[in-house]
Design a protein around this motif. Structure first.
Motif, short mmCIF file in Angstrom:
data_model
loop_
_atom_site.label_atom_id
_atom_site.label_comp_id
_atom_site.label_asym_id
_atom_site.label_seq_id
_atom_site.Cartn_x
_atom_site.Cartn_y
_atom_site.Cartn_z
N ARG A 43 0.86 -1.19 0.00
CA ARG A 43 0.00 0.00 0.00
C ARG A 43 0.89 1.24 0.00
O ARG A 43 1.74 1.40 0.87
CB ARG A 43 -0.89 0.00 1.24
N THR A 44 0.68 2.13 -0.98
CA THR A 44 1.50 3.33 -1.05
C THR A 44 0.67 4.61 -1.07
O THR A 44 1.23 5.69 -1.10
CB THR A 44 2.39 3.30 -2.30
N ASN A 45 -0.65 4.50 -1.09
CA ASN A 45 -1.50 5.68 -1.06
C ASN A 45 -2.24 5.74 0.27
O ASN A 45 -2.85 4.74 0.69
CB ASN A 45 -2.53 5.65 -2.19
N TYR A 46 -2.21 6.89 0.90
CA TYR A 46 -2.87 7.08 2.18
C TYR A 46 -3.71 8.35 2.12
O TYR A 46 -3.28 9.36 1.55
CB TYR A 46 -1.85 7.20 3.31
N LEU A 47 -4.87 8.30 2.70
CA LEU A 47 -5.74 9.46 2.78
C LEU A 47 -5.78 9.90 4.23
O LEU A 47 -6.14 9.12 5.11
CB LEU A 47 -7.16 9.10 2.29
N PHE A 48 -5.37 11.14 4.49
CA PHE A 48 -5.35 11.65 5.84
C PHE A 48 -6.64 12.42 6.10
O PHE A 48 -6.88 13.45 5.49
CB PHE A 48 -4.13 12.55 6.06
N THR A 49 -7.46 11.86 6.95
CA THR A 49 -8.75 12.46 7.26
C THR A 49 -8.67 13.16 8.62
O THR A 49 -7.77 12.89 9.42
CB THR A 49 -9.86 11.40 7.29
N PRO A 50 -9.63 14.02 8.91
CA PRO A 50 -9.64 14.68 10.21
C PRO A 50 -9.81 13.67 11.35
O PRO A 50 -10.34 12.57 11.15
CB PRO A 50 -10.85 15.60 10.14
N VAL A 51 -9.38 14.06 12.51
CA VAL A 51 -9.59 13.25 13.71
C VAL A 51 -11.09 13.23 13.99
O VAL A 51 -11.75 14.26 13.89
CB VAL A 51 -8.83 13.89 14.91
N SER A 52 -11.64 12.08 14.34
CA SER A 52 -13.07 12.01 14.66
C SER A 52 -13.33 12.69 16.00
O SER A 52 -12.44 12.77 16.86
CB SER A 52 -13.54 10.56 14.72
N TYR A 53 -14.54 13.17 16.18
CA TYR A 53 -14.88 13.80 17.46
C TYR A 53 -14.74 12.81 18.60
O TYR A 53 -14.25 13.14 19.67
CB TYR A 53 -16.29 14.40 17.47
N LYS A 54 -15.14 11.57 18.37
CA LYS A 54 -15.05 10.54 19.41
C LYS A 54 -13.61 10.39 19.89
O LYS A 54 -13.35 10.35 21.09
CB LYS A 54 -15.58 9.22 18.85
#
Length: 101
Positions: A43-54
Motif C-alpha cells: 500500500r502506497t496511497n494514504y488518505l489523511f482524514t480529520p480526527v473524529s470527534y469521538k
C-alpha cells in the motif's frame, strides 16, 4: 537528500516515511505521484482524514473538560490543531497559516 541517503543505507527498511509537498503548484494540482519513488510496500496511497470527534473527546477530555465539542469545532479535526488545543488551549497562528496556505 537526507532521506535518500538513509534509505540507501538501509536504515529506513522497516519505517514508513510520509512526505507532503509545500510547493503551491503541487498543492493546486493535487497529490504529487512521486513516480518511481513509492517503494515496495503493498500500500502506497494514504488518505489523511480529520480526527473524529469521538477520538478527540477521548484524548482531550482531561485537558478540555466540557469544552471538547467547542475545541473540536474550532480545530476542524485537524490533528495539528487538535494537539495544540489539547496542550495549550489555543490554536497558534502558524496552524491557521498552515491550513490557509
Amino acid at each position: 537528500m537526507a532521506l535518500k541517503r538513509l534509505a540507501d543505507q538501509g536504515k529506513l527498511k522497516n519505517i514508513l516515511i510520509i512526505t507532503t509537498s509545500s510547493k503551491a503548484t503541487d498543492l493546486r494540482r493535487g497529490a504529487e505521484k512521486l513516480p518511481g519513488r513509492k517503494g515496495r510496500l503493498p500500500r502506497t496511497n494514504y488518505l489523511f482524514t480529520p480526527v473524529s470527534y469521538k477520538e478527540f473527546h477521548r484524548v482531550c477530555q482531561d485537558a478540555l473538560g466540557k469544552k471538547t465539542l467547542y475545541g473540536y469545532m474550532i480545530s476542524g479535526g485537524s490533528p495539528i490543531a487538535c494537539a495544540e488545543i489539547a496542550s495549550k488551549g489555543i490554536i497558534p497562528e502558524y496552524v491557521i497559516e498552515l491550513t490557509r496556505d
